[in-house]
Design an enzyme around this catalytic site. Structure first.
Site, PDB file in Angstrom:
ATOM      1  N   GLY B   3       0.816  -1.210   0.000  1.00  0.00           N
ATOM      2  CA  GLY B   3       0.000   0.000   0.000  1.00  0.00           C
ATOM      3  C   GLY B   3       0.849   1.258   0.000  1.00  0.00           C
ATOM      4  O   GLY B   3       1.739   1.423   0.828  1.00  0.00           O
ATOM      5  N   GLY B   5      -0.461   4.445   0.243  1.00  0.00           N
ATOM      6  CA  GLY B   5      -1.263   5.573   0.702  1.00  0.00           C
ATOM      7  C   GLY B   5      -0.403   6.447   1.606  1.00  0.00           C
ATOM      8  O   GLY B   5       0.832   6.407   1.544  1.00  0.00           O
ATOM      9  N   PHE B   6      -1.055   7.208   2.462  1.00  0.00           N
ATOM     10  CA  PHE B   6      -0.300   8.115   3.322  1.00  0.00           C
ATOM     11  C   PHE B   6       0.674   7.374   4.238  1.00  0.00           C
ATOM     12  O   PHE B   6       1.825   7.770   4.403  1.00  0.00           O
ATOM     13  CB  PHE B   6      -1.261   8.963   4.160  1.00  0.00           C
ATOM     14  CG  PHE B   6      -1.960  10.012   3.362  1.00  0.00           C
ATOM     15  CD1 PHE B   6      -1.262  11.101   2.867  1.00  0.00           C
ATOM     16  CD2 PHE B   6      -3.307   9.906   3.081  1.00  0.00           C
ATOM     17  CE1 PHE B   6      -1.899  12.078   2.114  1.00  0.00           C
ATOM     18  CE2 PHE B   6      -3.968  10.871   2.328  1.00  0.00           C
ATOM     19  CZ  PHE B   6      -3.259  11.962   1.844  1.00  0.00           C
ATOM     20  N   GLY B   7       0.219   6.273   4.833  1.00  0.00           N
ATOM     21  CA  GLY B   7       1.063   5.527   5.771  1.00  0.00           C
ATOM     22  C   GLY B   7       2.226   4.842   5.077  1.00  0.00           C
ATOM     23  O   GLY B   7       3.382   4.980   5.477  1.00  0.00           O
ATOM     24  N   GLU B 163     -18.238  17.288   2.729  1.00  0.00           N
ATOM     25  CA  GLU B 163     -17.553  17.926   1.604  1.00  0.00           C
ATOM     26  C   GLU B 163     -18.300  17.691   0.301  1.00  0.00           C
ATOM     27  O   GLU B 163     -18.484  18.604  -0.508  1.00  0.00           O
ATOM     28  CB  GLU B 163     -16.123  17.386   1.484  1.00  0.00           C
ATOM     29  CG  GLU B 163     -15.191  17.984   2.533  1.00  0.00           C
ATOM     30  CD  GLU B 163     -13.963  17.129   2.797  1.00  0.00           C
ATOM     31  OE1 GLU B 163     -13.161  17.516   3.665  1.00  0.00           O
ATOM     32  OE2 GLU B 163     -13.795  16.079   2.155  1.00  0.00           O
ATOM     33  N   ASP B 292      -5.440   2.911   8.323  1.00  0.00           N
ATOM     34  CA  ASP B 292      -6.846   2.540   8.487  1.00  0.00           C
ATOM     35  C   ASP B 292      -7.046   1.060   8.765  1.00  0.00           C
ATOM     36  O   ASP B 292      -8.142   0.640   9.130  1.00  0.00           O
ATOM     37  CB  ASP B 292      -7.645   2.916   7.229  1.00  0.00           C
ATOM     38  CG  ASP B 292      -7.830   4.424   7.101  1.00  0.00           C
ATOM     39  OD1 ASP B 292      -7.475   5.145   8.048  1.00  0.00           O
ATOM     40  OD2 ASP B 292      -8.327   4.870   6.053  1.00  0.00           O
TER      41      ASP B 292
END
Lengths: 433, 433
Positions: B3, B5-7, B163, B292
């Site tokens: 992954g 993503g941010f992590g 949003e 997450d």
């Protein structure tokens, strides 16, 4: 008005704010600047940069309404266009400008293996395949120590084929080179097949030669007088030989919109409608066919080419004729005014022919650059494209390198592209995370 | 590393140029800046502006290799990750950072009618539905004199739901208003359903109230304590009432990547893995789960929230622990440092909470703007996004209003959305083209 390509849009704009009601029907909500599609297919530009919502382009004209829908039939007797869901739209005059796609010469099953490039979706699909091919090669080389030749094949040496082949070679040699570690992206082979004895056959022979040399200079193999006779997933038959390949792009043949055949008028093999000198059709003079759908000859007997300036001129002439007729004046026949043509090959490489003048290399490329920014619709698009081009020119990076598509398709694609799969592991001496 | 993503990305960057080999596996070729996905879904930004190829982000680090592939299993015994096509990748340490999707609470069949917003493809699909809804309403109103109420429903009052609802209301009232002639786009109803008694429940109650008022100010109906109990194409059941709708977006519930359940460790209902204080799992201390996918409590007993700063902090801590252990030092437990949270509601509207300080309206919106441009990856993306935002702010136009998707899907969509279809014609007095 059916179709908001170059011809339809020009006709609509000419009819804007005149004493007529205009309904523009298109199956897409956006107009695409087709000459730059190949740049989306090769990750230079994003789809949004070369497209504008039709509604936005025409929003200031009160007498123009834009309808999203696919015209499936023309009812000449009742003067109605039939949409895909059965809804009928009345007309007094109809301008048919639904364009053309690539023709597979009766082999429509080839399309899955060798997509053409006519829409934004086509461009995104080709981008996906090209980028995935490099990803898969990297993966095989890194995880399984299996190096293999990457082969990209472009079928057809017209402007689209030449631009695509040049841009793929550019990507492999420049933009991607730094990002891949297990493979040398510059080793990728790009082969352009052309059936006739020269590429860009509508240009002067010396410009065709120049274009071929410029292509070869950036590493594209150009194979003339070569016919693709068969296409299967992963390979292409040229003459009697099968050639393995990772990506095939189809850039030859023209098939006009099938709407042309619904008019009860004679069409040529490509489905183009033989039109009268005023671009109307014989059985119904209130129906006009323009752009890539129309077959008409110039004064010297040569056919009007299927290029955007011709489509725009046809759109304008038709709009003029309709307005004249409403005012009780006579229609004028269409005359094509050839202002010159150009084709780009790659970074600083192009050819251009304007009347007797011929240009090649950097100067032709600058002309191409200027004209394409100039004609791009929408100020913001022009700004964005110029920024992207300037950025790409400076850094040799490509900004739009996204592989999109639902996850399950991604897995299919990975499996599809890994024709030969081997299971294996590898180990390294350092700690692995 | 599974992954990017941010992590995963933060961990990779921390391990860059260190004495380890890092393999980053992701099923997409790009990292997405998720906080701005809703702007792609509402046609403010293009996909390319909030995404960067992972390979490009990490290309300068010699010890990091990026592999495109879907991890389907973890073989803890042999210390291998199994990819979708059976290829196995060895590891000494594994960082699992595959993220989460929305959960339909056992009703996965709702996804077709009510897509969530986690990937670029989700965003493009939602954009397509929202824009198509307006197109279809215009078409019905113009061609068939059939006016009908447009209803947009957003399920879930967390940041994404708020949003999205705000941005859809913005579009209807601003960007699209001038372009549609037969309908008033501003009449479109946007309803936000939230199961609890306030939206943005992780903020202070007074900020939740402020957010609700700001939403209502731009025309969004906020319905609290309302549970969606059933979804069918074209309608939604809330409590006992069925509500017709054109577009439903699902923005509630969390389902961690199913990889977590393959570890043989206990997970919570959402599939999040209960991790040790150092984010590793009990049976195998060389496997870490972050972002997450991880369930871990703060010192005060509250769970670490599923937000990007938490994921990044976990990524960094894990990278530090691995490097420490290689050098023979002890691991340190993870501690979440809450630097504040914010949510945007619309043009000049937002809320922010930093420690004891609370901000709302224009000032909160400026903070949001600044931070989101700042954290966006890639200089060129920052430039493009700022240009687009400035443009949108000045002109209230949206630049990315493309409906894409293969032609046959477009036709399906049109038919799908025209639940009630009637055949009819209309005529006008002026000449029609």
């Amino acid at each position: 008005m059916i179709g908001a390509g170059f011809g339809g849009l020009r006709a609509s704009k000419y009819l804007a704010d005149k004493d007529v009601d205009v309904v523009v029907i298109d199956r897409q909500n956006h107009h695409v600047f087709q000459p730059l599609l190949y740049q989306v297919a090769t990750a230079v530009l994003s789809p949004g940069e070369i497209a504008q919502p039709i509604r936005r382009i025409l929003h200031s004209y009160k007498n123009i309404e834009v309808v999203l829908g696919e015209a499936v039939d023309i009812d000449g007797t009742n003067k109605q266009v039939v949409l895909g869901d059965g809804v009928r739209v009345n007309f007094d005059y109809l301008i048919l400008a639904a364009g053309a796609r690539h023709s597979y010469f009766g082999h429509d099953d080839w399309e899955t293996s060798a997509p053409g490039l006519k829409t934004l979706d086509d461009a995104v699909e080709i981008r996906r395949r090209v980028l995935l091919a490099f990803e898969m090669a990297e993966r095989d080389a890194y995880l399984q120590d299996r190096k293999r030749q990457l082969n990209f094949i472009v079928v057809g040496g017209g402007p689209t084929g030449v631009e695509l082949a040049g841009a793929i070679a550019d990507i492999a040699r420049q933009a991607l080179a730094k990002d891949f570690k297990a493979i040398k992206t510059a080793d990728a082979r790009v082969v352009l097949f052309e059936g006739s004895d020269r590429i860009l056959g509508t240009f002067a022979p010396e410009l065709s030669d120049s274009a071929r040399l410029q292509l070869e200079d950036i590493g594209v193999e150009v194979r003339l007088s070569s016919f693709v006779t068969e296409i299967e997933p992963g390979r292409v038959k040229v003459g009697e030989d099968w050639i393995d390949c990772d990506v095939v792009v189809w850039a030859t043949g023209v098939a006009a919109s099938s709407l042309g055949r619904k008019l009860g008028v004679e069409t040529d093999k490509a489905g183009r409608v033989f039109v009268e000198p005023d671009l109307s059709i014989k059985p119904n003079k209130d129906i006009f066919v323009i752009g890539d759908m129309a077959s008409i000859k110039q004064a010297d007997g040569t056919p009007v080419p299927g290029v955007s300036p011709a489509a725009m001129q046809m759109g304008e002439q038709t709009a003029k004729n309709i307005l004249a007729e409403i005012k009780g004046k006579a229609r004028k026949p269409f005359e094509y005014n050839d202002k010159g043509t150009m084709a780009t090959i790659g970074r600083s490489k192009a050819i251009a022919e304007v009347g007797k003048f011929k240009f090649r290399g950097f100067i032709a490329w600058l002309m191409w650059l200027f004209l394409h920014v100039f004609f791009l619709i929408g100020f913001k698009n022009r700004l964005a494209v110029m920024t992207d081009w300037f950025w790409a020119y400076l850094t040799r990076e490509r900004s739009a390198r996204l592989i999109t598509g639902k996850a399950e398709h991604m897995q299919d694609a990975i499996e599809f592209m890994q024709a030969a799969r081997a299971r294996g592991t590898r180990s390294k001496s350092k700690t692995k995370v």
